[in-house]
Design a protein around this motif. Structure first.
Motif, PDB file in Angstrom:
ATOM      1  N   TYR A  91       1.095  -1.074  -0.051  1.00  0.00           N
ATOM      2  CA  TYR A  91      -0.063   0.073  -0.083  1.00  0.00           C
ATOM      3  C   TYR A  91       0.942   1.086   0.166  1.00  0.00           C
ATOM      4  CZ  TYR A  91      -3.323  -3.622   1.874  1.00  0.00           C
ATOM      5  OH  TYR A  91      -4.146  -4.594   1.938  1.00  0.00           O
ATOM      6  N   TYR A  92       0.476   2.096  -0.874  1.00  0.00           N
ATOM      7  CA  TYR A  92       1.538   3.290  -1.121  1.00  0.00           C
ATOM      8  C   TYR A  92       0.731   4.531  -1.439  1.00  0.00           C
ATOM      9  CZ  TYR A  92       1.208   1.961  -5.863  1.00  0.00           C
ATOM     10  OH  TYR A  92       0.700   1.646  -7.103  1.00  0.00           O
ATOM     11  N   PRO A  93       1.259   5.713  -0.953  1.00  0.00           N
ATOM     12  CA  PRO A  93       0.548   6.899  -1.499  1.00  0.00           C
ATOM     13  C   PRO A  93       0.749   7.063  -2.924  1.00  0.00           C
ATOM     14  CG  PRO A  93       2.153   7.269   0.458  1.00  0.00           C
ATOM     15  CD  PRO A  93       2.226   6.053  -0.113  1.00  0.00           C
ATOM     16  N   THR A  94      -0.406   7.438  -3.516  1.00  0.00           N
ATOM     17  CA  THR A  94      -0.433   7.412  -5.091  1.00  0.00           C
ATOM     18  C   THR A  94       0.447   8.713  -5.584  1.00  0.00           C
ATOM     19  OG1 THR A  94      -2.897   6.713  -4.935  1.00  0.00           O
ATOM     20  CG2 THR A  94      -2.282   7.792  -6.807  1.00  0.00           C
ATOM     21  N   SER A  95       0.352   9.845  -4.855  1.00  0.00           N
ATOM     22  CA  SER A  95       1.019  10.971  -5.250  1.00  0.00           C
ATOM     23  C   SER A  95       2.506  10.784  -4.983  1.00  0.00           C
ATOM     24  CB  SER A  95       0.550  12.313  -4.966  1.00  0.00           C
ATOM     25  OG  SER A  95       1.263  13.308  -5.241  1.00  0.00           O
ATOM     26  N   THR A  96       3.310  11.258  -6.101  1.00  0.00           N
ATOM     27  CA  THR A  96       4.664  11.337  -5.845  1.00  0.00           C
ATOM     28  C   THR A  96       5.287  12.835  -5.604  1.00  0.00           C
ATOM     29  OG1 THR A  96       5.395  11.633  -8.071  1.00  0.00           O
ATOM     30  CG2 THR A  96       5.155   9.299  -7.165  1.00  0.00           C
ATOM     31  N   ALA A  97       4.526  13.970  -5.375  1.00  0.00           N
ATOM     32  CA  ALA A  97       4.793  15.142  -5.239  1.00  0.00           C
ATOM     33  C   ALA A  97       5.447  15.534  -4.153  1.00  0.00           C
ATOM     34  CB  ALA A  97       3.481  16.060  -5.329  1.00  0.00           C
ATOM     35  N   ALA A 103       9.092   3.445   4.931  1.00  0.00           N
ATOM     36  CA  ALA A 103       8.466   2.116   4.684  1.00  0.00           C
ATOM     37  C   ALA A 103       8.408   1.194   5.792  1.00  0.00           C
ATOM     38  CB  ALA A 103       9.099   1.283   3.398  1.00  0.00           C
ATOM     39  N   ILE A 104       7.294   0.503   5.751  1.00  0.00           N
ATOM     40  CA  ILE A 104       7.155  -0.612   7.057  1.00  0.00           C
ATOM     41  C   ILE A 104       6.622  -1.831   6.521  1.00  0.00           C
ATOM     42  CG2 ILE A 104       5.665  -0.750   9.243  1.00  0.00           C
ATOM     43  CD1 ILE A 104       5.138   2.308   8.324  1.00  0.00           C
ATOM     44  N   ALA A 105       7.089  -2.894   7.057  1.00  0.00           N
ATOM     45  CA  ALA A 105       6.806  -4.195   6.883  1.00  0.00           C
ATOM     46  C   ALA A 105       6.076  -4.916   8.029  1.00  0.00           C
ATOM     47  CB  ALA A 105       7.775  -5.206   6.351  1.00  0.00           C
ATOM     48  N   ILE A 106       4.812  -5.504   7.628  1.00  0.00           N
ATOM     49  CA  ILE A 106       4.011  -6.084   8.672  1.00  0.00           C
ATOM     50  C   ILE A 106       3.844  -7.604   8.651  1.00  0.00           C
ATOM     51  CG2 ILE A 106       1.931  -5.521  10.066  1.00  0.00           C
ATOM     52  CD1 ILE A 106       1.566  -2.956   8.860  1.00  0.00           C
ATOM     53  N   SER A 107       3.925  -8.359   9.715  1.00  0.00           N
ATOM     54  CA  SER A 107       3.559  -9.617   9.587  1.00  0.00           C
ATOM     55  C   SER A 107       2.541 -10.106  10.464  1.00  0.00           C
ATOM     56  CB  SER A 107       5.152 -10.381  10.331  1.00  0.00           C
ATOM     57  OG  SER A 107       4.617 -12.069  10.542  1.00  0.00           O
ATOM     58  N   PRO A 108       1.803 -11.100  10.062  1.00  0.00           N
ATOM     59  CA  PRO A 108       0.757 -11.636  10.807  1.00  0.00           C
ATOM     60  C   PRO A 108       1.227 -12.644  11.753  1.00  0.00           C
ATOM     61  CG  PRO A 108       0.905 -12.842   8.548  1.00  0.00           C
ATOM     62  CD  PRO A 108       2.040 -11.757   8.655  1.00  0.00           C
ATOM     63  N   GLY A 109       0.273 -13.126  12.387  1.00  0.00           N
ATOM     64  CA  GLY A 109       0.695 -14.451  13.457  1.00  0.00           C
ATOM     65  C   GLY A 109       0.650 -15.604  13.178  1.00  0.00           C
ATOM     66  N   PHE A 110       0.822 -16.448  14.190  1.00  0.00           N
ATOM     67  CA  PHE A 110       0.667 -17.917  13.986  1.00  0.00           C
ATOM     68  C   PHE A 110      -0.532 -18.281  13.371  1.00  0.00           C
ATOM     69  CE2 PHE A 110       0.111 -22.177  16.033  1.00  0.00           C
ATOM     70  CZ  PHE A 110       1.420 -22.588  15.456  1.00  0.00           C
ATOM     71  N   THR A 111      -0.634 -19.288  12.402  1.00  0.00           N
ATOM     72  CA  THR A 111      -1.891 -19.654  11.768  1.00  0.00           C
ATOM     73  C   THR A 111      -2.492 -18.842  11.042  1.00  0.00           C
ATOM     74  OG1 THR A 111      -3.285 -19.617  13.160  1.00  0.00           O
ATOM     75  CG2 THR A 111      -2.185 -21.444  13.456  1.00  0.00           C
ATOM     76  N   GLY A 121      -2.642  -1.546   6.309  1.00  0.00           N
ATOM     77  CA  GLY A 121      -1.946  -1.117   5.122  1.00  0.00           C
ATOM     78  C   GLY A 121      -2.524   0.361   4.601  1.00  0.00           C
ATOM     79  N   PRO A 122      -3.787   0.398   4.361  1.00  0.00           N
ATOM     80  CA  PRO A 122      -4.234   1.659   3.860  1.00  0.00           C
ATOM     81  C   PRO A 122      -4.259   2.698   4.839  1.00  0.00           C
ATOM     82  CG  PRO A 122      -6.284  -0.032   3.918  1.00  0.00           C
ATOM     83  CD  PRO A 122      -4.801  -0.834   4.284  1.00  0.00           C
ATOM     84  N   ARG A 123      -4.407   2.283   6.095  1.00  0.00           N
ATOM     85  CA  ARG A 123      -4.575   3.267   7.368  1.00  0.00           C
ATOM     86  C   ARG A 123      -3.258   4.040   7.361  1.00  0.00           C
ATOM     87  NH1 ARG A 123      -8.781   2.766  12.380  1.00  0.00           N
ATOM     88  NH2 ARG A 123      -8.733   4.746  13.135  1.00  0.00           N
ATOM     89  N   GLY A 128       1.078   8.802   4.986  1.00  0.00           N
ATOM     90  CA  GLY A 128       2.496   9.032   4.456  1.00  0.00           C
ATOM     91  C   GLY A 128       3.601   7.862   4.587  1.00  0.00           C
ATOM     92  N   PHE A 129       3.429   6.763   4.539  1.00  0.00           N
ATOM     93  CA  PHE A 129       4.310   5.601   4.197  1.00  0.00           C
ATOM     94  C   PHE A 129       3.990   4.593   3.133  1.00  0.00           C
ATOM     95  CE2 PHE A 129       3.818   6.934   8.956  1.00  0.00           C
ATOM     96  CZ  PHE A 129       5.142   6.992   9.229  1.00  0.00           C
ATOM     97  N   VAL A 130       5.043   3.632   2.923  1.00  0.00           N
ATOM     98  CA  VAL A 130       4.693   2.753   1.979  1.00  0.00           C
ATOM     99  C   VAL A 130       4.683   1.522   2.716  1.00  0.00           C
ATOM    100  CG1 VAL A 130       5.724   1.122   0.094  1.00  0.00           C
ATOM    101  CG2 VAL A 130       5.956   3.599  -0.059  1.00  0.00           C
ATOM    102  N   VAL A 131       3.794   0.766   2.681  1.00  0.00           N
ATOM    103  CA  VAL A 131       3.323  -0.280   3.763  1.00  0.00           C
ATOM    104  C   VAL A 131       3.040  -1.852   3.015  1.00  0.00           C
ATOM    105  CG1 VAL A 131       1.787  -1.115   5.732  1.00  0.00           C
ATOM    106  CG2 VAL A 131       2.120   1.203   5.156  1.00  0.00           C
TER     107      VAL A 131
END
Length: 309
Positions: A91-97, A103-111, A121-123, A128-131
């Motif tokens: 998920y990323y901001p559409t504008s490059t202005a 940037a942030i990477a996010i992992s889910p949990g067990f199972t 992601g969108p939140r 103002g981050f790439v997620v």
């Protein structure tokens, strides 16, 4: 009769009356120009002081909102196109202005799969981050493996992804839920130049993390029976160096799975932490210091203030 040429002369007195008006007008113009120059220099100095600020001045409403200032786009990454982790969604901001973003990477949990953390992601991206919400190689991967996978995901983001040109590779962070939260601690321990880590109701057999150099926000839940705060989040927090920018947020009336659905309190303090340390944006310090007080959604909050990073 010849015509007579009449020349009308302006008296010295009338000339004297006009001169002050011209001087006043000239003085005002100079003052306005000087003011504009000073303002321009002040804005330039502020921008130079922190070139990573993104978005308008924050308010409580703006960080509690379901969406922030930026419109967001997303792209899927197939697991067969990557190595070291199981693919995911960017998920990323559409504008490059505004230039590049952290940037942030996010992992889910067990199972679990990335769908359980997809709301983040969108939140976060709209602030103002790439997620990158990732899937792991297998749903039974343990925290150490999830930590390595988070780092592989960040490497993919900054080196191979279609949005790599939008990312400042010096401003990266990790998050995760449950064993993914334990994995975010593992990632921060392994890669000390990460700018922020946020374990969400984290689980790990290792309870001590004095090696971590990354500003870390530990989020626990008072009703967690899978990773009770007394044996997970609290010892994680207390083991962090007292000289580190660190915080402990215990959610009130919450469970181990509270981070799996949209939650304003988690979003509010995660956004503030990520902005403060990935973007070095001190405009968000106001939401972290003084320390938040106990409320209907916060059982307890601990931390150091003011922050040094």
């Amino acid at each position: 009769m010849r015509g007579t040429l009449v020349v009308q002369q302006t008296s010295p007195t009338r000339r004297a009356r006009r001169r002050p008006k011209r001087l006043i007008r000239t003085g005002i113009a100079v003052l306005l120009a000087t003011g504009a120059l000073v303002t321009s220099q002040a804005i330039g100095a502020e921008s130079a002081e922190n070139p990573y600020e993104r978005g308008p001045d924050p308010t409580t409403s703006s960080i509690e909102a379901s969406r922030g200032h930026y419109a967001v786009s997303q792209s899927s990454v197939s697991r067969i196109s990557v190595s070291g982790f199981g693919g995911g969604t960017i998920y990323y901001p559409t504008s490059t202005a505004d230039g590049t973003f952290g940037a942030i990477a996010i992992s889910p949990g067990f199972t679990a799969t990335q769908s359980t953390i997809a709301w983040l992601g969108p939140r976060l991206a709209s602030q103002g981050f790439v997620v990158f919400t990732i899937d792991t190689n297998t749903t039974s991967d343990q925290p150490a493996s999830r930590g390595r996978q988070l780092l592989s995901a960040l490497d993919y983001l900054t080196q191979r992804s279609t949005v790599r040109s939008r990312i400042d590779s010096s401003r990266l962070g990790v998050m995760g839920h449950s064993m993914g939260g334990g994995g975010s601690l593992e990632a921060a321990k392994s890669r000390t130049n990460l700018q922020a880590a946020i374990p969400l109701t984290g689980w790990n057999t290792d309870k001590s993390w004095p090696e971590i150099k990354t500003p870390t926000l530990i989020v626990g839940a008072d009703g967690d029976s899978i990773a009770p705060v007394s044996s997970h989040s609290e010892p994680f927090y207390t083991s962090l160096s007292s000289s580190l920018d660190r915080a402990y947020l215990e959610l009130n009336n919450a469970s181990h799975f509270t981070p799996n659905s949209s939650n304003t309190t988690i979003a509010k303090y995660s956004i503030s932490w990520l902005k403060r340390f990935i973007d070095n944006d001190t405009r968000y310090e106001q939401f972290l210091c003084p320390l938040p007080q106990r409320s209907t959604t916060i059982e307890e909050y601990r931390g150091n203030c003011p922050h040094e990073g």
